[in-house]
Design a protein around this motif. Structure first.
Motif, short mmCIF file in Angstrom:
data_model
loop_
_atom_site.label_atom_id
_atom_site.label_comp_id
_atom_site.label_asym_id
_atom_site.label_seq_id
_atom_site.Cartn_x
_atom_site.Cartn_y
_atom_site.Cartn_z
N GLU A 1 0.82 -1.21 0.00
CA GLU A 1 0.00 0.00 0.00
C GLU A 1 0.86 1.26 0.00
N HIS A 2 0.43 2.23 -0.76
CA HIS A 2 1.07 3.56 -0.82
C HIS A 2 2.44 3.56 -1.51
N HIS A 3 2.86 2.39 -1.96
CA HIS A 3 4.14 2.34 -2.68
C HIS A 3 4.00 3.08 -4.01
N PRO A 4 5.00 3.88 -4.39
CA PRO A 4 4.89 4.60 -5.66
C PRO A 4 4.92 3.65 -6.86
N VAL A 5 4.12 3.96 -7.84
CA VAL A 5 4.04 3.19 -9.08
C VAL A 5 4.82 3.95 -10.15
N SER A 6 5.45 3.23 -11.05
CA SER A 6 6.20 3.88 -12.13
C SER A 6 5.36 4.96 -12.81
N SER A 7 6.00 6.05 -13.14
CA SER A 7 5.27 7.16 -13.77
C SER A 7 4.98 6.85 -15.23
N GLU A 8 4.13 7.68 -15.82
CA GLU A 8 3.77 7.50 -17.22
C GLU A 8 5.01 7.52 -18.10
N ASN A 9 5.87 8.47 -17.88
CA ASN A 9 7.08 8.57 -18.70
C ASN A 9 8.00 7.37 -18.51
N ALA A 10 8.16 6.93 -17.25
CA ALA A 10 9.02 5.78 -16.98
C ALA A 10 8.49 4.54 -17.71
N LEU A 11 7.18 4.33 -17.60
CA LEU A 11 6.60 3.16 -18.26
C LEU A 11 6.72 3.25 -19.77
N SER A 12 6.54 4.45 -20.31
CA SER A 12 6.58 4.57 -21.77
C SER A 12 7.99 4.25 -22.28
N GLN A 13 9.02 4.60 -21.51
CA GLN A 13 10.37 4.23 -21.91
C GLN A 13 10.59 2.73 -21.73
N GLN A 14 10.21 2.24 -20.54
CA GLN A 14 10.45 0.83 -20.21
C GLN A 14 9.81 -0.11 -21.22
N PHE A 15 8.63 0.23 -21.68
CA PHE A 15 7.91 -0.66 -22.60
C PHE A 15 7.98 -0.18 -24.05
N SER A 16 8.71 0.90 -24.27
CA SER A 16 8.82 1.44 -25.63
C SER A 16 7.45 1.73 -26.25
N VAL A 17 6.63 2.43 -25.50
CA VAL A 17 5.34 2.85 -26.04
C VAL A 17 5.22 4.35 -25.84
N SER A 18 4.19 4.94 -26.41
CA SER A 18 4.00 6.37 -26.21
C SER A 18 3.47 6.63 -24.80
N ARG A 19 3.59 7.84 -24.36
CA ARG A 19 3.12 8.16 -23.03
C ARG A 19 1.62 7.90 -22.93
N MET A 20 0.86 8.18 -23.98
CA MET A 20 -0.59 8.00 -23.93
C MET A 20 -0.97 6.54 -23.69
N THR A 21 -0.17 5.63 -24.19
CA THR A 21 -0.46 4.21 -24.00
C THR A 21 -0.14 3.79 -22.56
N ALA A 22 0.98 4.25 -22.05
CA ALA A 22 1.31 3.97 -20.65
C ALA A 22 0.25 4.59 -19.74
N ARG A 23 -0.16 5.78 -20.13
CA ARG A 23 -1.17 6.48 -19.35
C ARG A 23 -2.45 5.66 -19.25
N ARG A 24 -2.82 5.06 -20.38
CA ARG A 24 -4.07 4.29 -20.38
C ARG A 24 -4.02 3.15 -19.37
N ALA A 25 -2.89 2.46 -19.30
CA ALA A 25 -2.75 1.36 -18.34
C ALA A 25 -2.95 1.88 -16.92
N LEU A 26 -2.26 2.97 -16.58
CA LEU A 26 -2.38 3.52 -15.22
C LEU A 26 -3.81 4.00 -14.96
N GLN A 27 -4.39 4.63 -15.96
CA GLN A 27 -5.73 5.18 -15.77
C GLN A 27 -6.75 4.07 -15.50
#
Lengths: 234, 234
Positions: free
Chosen positions: B22-48
DNA sequence: TCACACAACTTGTATATACAATTAAGCTTC
DNA sequence: GAAGCTTAATTGTATATACAAGTTGTGTGA
């Protein structure tokens, strides 16, 4: 207000007012984007969120449609007793005991948010699964919102079905408790001896206010409320 | 599989396994988009979508964090009796009656999806609101998933709290019914006469299988289950 | 008339970009 | 040390675009 939110409101009003009934087609992403002068992605967001909330159903290639009532409800929410019985593959029928206009008691008036002693509609119905009663439904209805309530035939359409077609519901609250049934309820449920009963107290709202207050009593030996939750949704 | 869905699964595993509490930080949109080689909007969708499902909480300017258990639950879902009592401004305490290892009966073994006669942990606890018992909790726990269950002090932490910290739950099913209490439950609830009781039967799963099976019994005169639904969410 | 092909429309996924709003940390200044 | 400013990071909103995939109706050809 954000643009996508304005579009959601616009669509919400169409649905909640009943202007767009169940299964009615909803404007497409392209139509909305032109109508509101936004990009398709913004219109899409509005539709997508309404779909997430269960108000509309989207289907690739076909379009977006107003969701049927039953799919608007999530866990343990408002279900139609007739549908439940039929889903179990059993025969459903109903007996109407009371159907009249009355003066609201203080209690009922408060729940319906009406002044005391104003007229309200009151119905009492027993719902049967095969040949056993499974629910006694005592219901009070706001006559200003649903003036034709007493002229319906509730052996053919359940009050819940009728009410949600006339005044689409926007809100509901429940209370569930275990009680010992009073004598007339025992009689309607055909119980020989007192037996613990599950009682659901429900109030539902539409855009124009409190529509109805219902007391649903189930015999403990013939009814279990069930639900299932999943936290993983991929 | 769609890219946003793969990212969701990756994050879901981190949370469900307990690696991110609980309360642990989750990778940010930008971090995920780099890590998975996707656009920020795609990483954003997962988090959203994880946020919509209540698994994470997002906060502008700050970041995304694993949601606390209590906010994972929607309508009428799994609530902690201790929190409920305290929210009403009353005093909570618990009495532990039983806490031991037993051979599973056929019934319990089936619910826990274990072979018959395997050892299981069994606890019986009464929860009090001020000085009145409001719930008897009979619980059986899978010892393979929660080996240290019997060495906990459940007057300080409720079983529900302990279990969800050890094996984060991914699924739950409920059954609610009205029953007449058996004698030992009457005794624990300090009931003089038999009185209709609300009984909630609950099974919860974690990633590794059925964690626990619980029977929660509430006296009808002291407990009401409530819930509120809104279909308008703008 | 029937069957098939095709075109038009719809939703689904994904990218690249821009700017706004908020938060949090670090730095400067007093 | 404390207050205030700056800056970087993060999420929120919005656009324009592209292609994929499924549905539906139309029209052509046999």
């Amino acid at each position: 207000m954000a643009k996508f939110s304005a579009i959601k409101q616009h669509l919400y009003r169409k649905i909640a007012s009943g202007e767009w009934p169940e299964h009615h087609p909803v404007s497409s992403e392209n139509a909305l984007s032109q109508q509101f002068s936004v990009s398709r992605m913004t219109a899409r967001r509005a539709l997508q969120e309404l779909a997430d909330e269960g108000l509309v159903i989207r289907s690739k290639g076909s379009g977006t449609y107003v969701a049927p009532i039953k799919s608007q409800t999530s866990f343990m929410a408002i279900r139609n007793i007739a549908d439940e019985v039929r889903e179990r593959g059993h025969k459903y029928h109903a007996v109407v005991h009371t159907m009249r206009q009355e003066q609201a008691t203080a209690n009922v008036a408060e729940f319906l948010q009406l002044p005391a002693n104003t007229p309200v509609y009151h119905s009492v119905i027993t719902h049967y699964e095969n040949h056993d009663p499974v629910q006694v439904e005592e219901r009070w209805v706001n006559p200003k919102i649903v003036p034709k309530y007493t002229s319906q035939d509730f052996t053919k359409v359940t009050p819940h079905e009728y009410l949600s077609s006339v005044a689409p519901l926007t809100e509901a609250s429940h209370q569930i408790e275990a009680i010992a049934p009073v004598e007339h309820v025992m009689h309607w449920l055909k119980l020989e001896k007192p037996e613990p009963c599950l009682r659901i107290q429900r109030r539902t709202w539409s855009e124009s206010g409190v529509v109805t207050y219902a007391l649903l009593t189930h015999p403990g030996s013939r009814f279990v409320l069930g639900g299932h939750l999943t936290f993983k949704k991929n």
